[in-house]
Design a protein around this motif. Structure first.
Motif, short mmCIF file in Angstrom:
data_model
loop_
_atom_site.label_atom_id
_atom_site.label_comp_id
_atom_site.label_asym_id
_atom_site.label_seq_id
_atom_site.Cartn_x
_atom_site.Cartn_y
_atom_site.Cartn_z
N SER A 1 0.91 -1.24 0.04
CA SER A 1 0.17 -0.08 0.07
C SER A 1 0.78 1.11 -0.03
N ALA A 2 2.01 1.28 0.67
CA ALA A 2 2.96 2.43 0.69
C ALA A 2 3.38 2.65 -0.82
N GLU A 3 3.93 1.57 -1.65
CA GLU A 3 4.16 1.94 -2.80
C GLU A 3 3.07 2.60 -3.72
N ALA A 4 1.74 2.12 -3.47
CA ALA A 4 0.46 2.69 -4.44
C ALA A 4 0.52 4.22 -3.99
N GLU A 5 0.47 4.37 -2.58
CA GLU A 5 0.15 5.78 -2.14
C GLU A 5 1.46 6.64 -2.64
N TYR A 6 2.54 6.00 -2.73
CA TYR A 6 3.72 6.81 -3.29
C TYR A 6 3.64 7.15 -4.60
N ARG A 7 3.23 6.31 -5.62
CA ARG A 7 2.93 6.54 -6.93
C ARG A 7 1.97 7.62 -7.12
N ALA A 8 0.82 7.64 -6.29
CA ALA A 8 -0.22 8.63 -5.94
C ALA A 8 0.33 10.15 -5.92
N MET A 9 1.36 10.08 -5.01
CA MET A 9 1.99 11.36 -4.59
C MET A 9 2.74 11.90 -5.71
N LEU B 1 1.04 22.57 -0.65
CA LEU B 1 0.68 21.56 0.06
C LEU B 1 0.28 20.38 -0.62
N LEU B 2 0.94 19.15 -0.15
CA LEU B 2 0.39 17.86 -0.56
C LEU B 2 -0.17 16.93 0.63
N HIS B 3 -1.25 16.51 0.95
CA HIS B 3 -1.81 15.99 1.71
C HIS B 3 -1.85 14.14 1.48
N CYS B 4 -1.38 13.54 2.30
CA CYS B 4 -1.54 12.10 2.20
C CYS B 4 -1.67 11.23 3.53
N ASP B 5 -2.44 10.11 3.50
CA ASP B 5 -2.84 9.73 4.76
C ASP B 5 -1.90 8.38 5.00
N ASN B 6 -0.79 8.29 4.16
CA ASN B 6 0.01 6.97 4.48
C ASN B 6 1.38 7.55 5.03
N LYS B 7 1.64 7.34 6.35
CA LYS B 7 2.95 7.68 6.72
C LYS B 7 4.47 6.96 6.33
N ALA B 8 4.14 6.01 5.65
CA ALA B 8 5.31 4.94 5.15
C ALA B 8 5.51 5.65 3.73
N ALA B 9 4.50 6.21 3.10
CA ALA B 9 4.79 6.88 1.67
C ALA B 9 5.40 8.30 2.00
N LEU B 10 4.73 8.96 3.04
CA LEU B 10 5.44 10.16 3.56
C LEU B 10 7.05 10.10 3.84
N HIS B 11 7.22 8.94 4.64
CA HIS B 11 8.91 8.94 4.87
C HIS B 11 9.64 8.47 3.73
N VAL C 1 16.74 7.74 1.23
CA VAL C 1 17.44 6.33 1.43
C VAL C 1 16.76 5.16 0.67
N PHE C 2 17.69 4.37 0.05
CA PHE C 2 17.13 3.18 -0.55
C PHE C 2 17.29 2.03 0.24
N HIS C 3 16.14 1.45 0.34
CA HIS C 3 16.41 -0.08 1.25
C HIS C 3 15.39 -0.94 0.48
N GLU C 4 15.45 -2.23 1.09
CA GLU C 4 14.82 -3.49 0.44
C GLU C 4 13.23 -3.25 0.06
N ARG C 5 12.68 -2.47 0.92
CA ARG C 5 11.40 -2.32 0.54
C ARG C 5 10.95 -1.13 -0.66
N THR C 6 11.98 -0.52 -1.24
CA THR C 6 11.81 0.27 -2.28
C THR C 6 12.59 0.10 -3.50
N ARG C 7 13.28 -0.95 -3.42
CA ARG C 7 14.29 -1.15 -4.60
C ARG C 7 13.40 -1.61 -5.90
N HIS C 8 12.12 -2.23 -5.64
CA HIS C 8 11.24 -2.23 -6.95
C HIS C 8 10.57 -1.11 -7.39
N ILE C 9 10.69 0.16 -6.76
CA ILE C 9 10.08 1.32 -7.22
C ILE C 9 10.68 1.65 -8.46
#
Length: 493
Positions: A379-387, A413-423, A429-437
């Motif tokens: 869900s974080a990836e989907a929210e990040y793409r929406a951002m 000002l950009l509002h989002c309801d997913n804290k993971a996507a905001l971070h 910083v790139f880590h395992e959870r964002t390598r595929h994006i």
């Protein structure tokens, strides 16, 4: 018909000549239409000669066909700006617009019915463009833009249909959609000079203050401008046979999951026509955007459940056919946006549905619902793409508003309801959870670092973009559309 033929001959649209050897003339026909006012009364009867452009051959009779038209987002921004600055809105119409375009190709046409001519073997050698030709709209826009720029107007790079002129404190903006023109600005004398110039170059009809533009009803008061498509909505309801049906309070059932199951419709053309008309209705009705987006996924093979869902949208429209957007005159013209994603919301492909909306101050000017092209793993990836998609829209709006002399010194000002996507957006910083994006999604990081965008967390209960990503129940749906500025000026107070 006689009036149309007289206008064509006065414009030297063609010259009668024998058909050269090896050339084949294209056909033509008359098209009749009754033009009406916004209240349904007859304005005039219209006859137009149309060439059968579908018989043209690419590379011989035409080369390029594309012609830009004004984006509806630009129209809404212009209306929001005009009501905030208390500028007058003027509407013009170009008579026989396409006839002004010059042709560079050698095209021959059969003589139109009703044309008096000498000699049976003569055909019309087209000197100027004609309705129905493949290149007609392109040639008209090329001639119009050249003329306007010669008068001192600058073409916007954000929307090529927008032309602006700045002379000291005087500012004038012109927006063209095929042959319909909107003019606004803070200098009535400059607007009058522009009208005289256009009338000297083209056959212009001055329609006065804008009240009915592209099927959109424009109502103005001291509080602001309201736009709606009430007449168009009632026509859809009448054609769909829903005028006597019981209305509903929200357009789509909350737990519905439309898929490719069910009985195929015997005649899919009725469904396709209905959804196509609903798509145009979303210009002023963001409340049905998600429903129409879902229905449009099944245009290739519509089934009975899809038609039932479309008829429910009509029953919702019947409850308030005059719903539209309101642009308040009290506006600070700052940019703020909301984005959201419904992770794996499509039951067939498991792809996510993203949505965003952008406010110019208190006025809603841009929104979108889109199903992602790939499956998101979280869900974080989907929210990040929406951002990221929302950030692209904000960047384009900045350049458009800059051409309209609205400078934004503060970040959007950009509002989002997913804290993971905001971070993810805030931390480079790139880590395992964002390598595929994909790397293009990190476009938003550059905008944040440049100070053009600021992200902010918003609770799901206050996430306005929810209405563009999922079907909502009665109470949350009604609350959301009120916050979007959707109201009905025709309803009793």
């Amino acid at each position: 018909m006689q009036s149309e033929l007289a206008a064509l001959e006065a414009n030297h649209t063609w010259s009668l000549t024998p058909l050269p050897h090896g050339k084949k003339p294209i056909g033509c026909r008359w098209v009749y239409k009754i033009k009406r006012h916004s209240d349904g009364t007859i304005e005039r009867y219209k006859a137009r000669l149309v060439a059968k452009g579908y018989t043209q051959l690419e590379g011989i009779d035409y080369h390029d066909t594309f012609s830009p038209v004004a984006k509806m987002i630009t129209v809404r921004c212009l209306l929001a700006l005009a009501t905030t600055r208390d500028w007058s809105l003027h509407q013009l119409d170009v008579n026989n617009a396409f006839l002004h375009g010059d042709l560079h190709e050698e095209i021959y046409m059969s003589p139109p019915p009703g044309l008096q001519r000498q000699g049976e073997n003569l055909v019309c050698r087209l000197n100027k463009s004609l309705y129905g030709l493949k290149q007609a709209s392109r040639q008209w826009f090329a001639k119009f833009s050249t003329a306007v720029q010669a008068a001192g107007y600058v073409q916007s790079k954000a929307d090529y249909s927008l032309f602006t002129c700045r002379n000291g404190k005087s500012f004038t903006a012109l927006l063209i959609y095929v042959d319909d023109i909107l003019i606004t600005g803070n200098d009535l004398k400059a607007i009058s000079i522009l009208k005289q110039f256009l009338h000297s170059r083209f056959r212009i009809k001055d329609l006065g203050d804008s009240k009915y533009f592209l099927g959109i009803e424009v109502s103005r008061s001291k509080r602001g401008i309201s736009i709606s498509q009430r007449k168009y909505t009632l026509e859809i309801l009448k054609d769909g046979g829903i005028l006597g049906a019981k209305p509903v309070n929200f357009p789509m059932e909350q737990n519905i999951k439309l898929s490719d199951t069910g009985e195929l419709l015997r005649d899919p053309s009725q469904y396709r026509r209905l959804v196509g008309r609903l798509i145009y209705l979303t210009i002023t009705r963001p409340d049905i955007m998600y429903s129409v987006h879902v229905l449009s996924r099944f245009m290739h093979a519509p089934r009975r459940p899809h038609m039932e869902a479309a008829l429910r949208v009509l029953r919702y429209l019947k409850s308030a056919p005059g719903h539209g957007l309101f642009f308040s005159s009290q506006n600070d013209l700052s940019l703020r946006a909301f984005c959201d994603s419904n992770w794996a919301g499509c039951p067939m492909t498991r792809r996510s549905t993203t949505g965003y909306l952008v406010f110019l101050g208190s006025s809603l000017v841009s929104w979108r619902t889109k199903r992602l092209k790939i499956v998101s793993l979280s869900s974080a990836e989907a929210e990040y793409r929406a951002m990221t998609g929302t950030c692209c829209e904000l960047s384009w709006l900045r350049s458009l508003l800059k051409d309209l002399r609205i400078l934004h010194l503060k970040p959007a000002l950009l509002h989002c309801d997913n804290k993971a996507a905001l971070h993810i957006a805030a931390n480079p910083v790139f880590h395992e959870r964002t390598r595929h994006i994909e790397m293009d999604c990190y476009f938003i990081r550059d905008k944040i670092q440049d100070g053009l965008v600021v992200t902010k967390f918003v609770t799901s209960a206050n996430q306005l973009a929810d209405v563009f990503t999922k079907p909502l129940g009665k109470e949350p749906f009604s609350t959301m559309i009120r916050k979007l500025g959707v109201l009905d000026i025709h309803s009793p107070t």
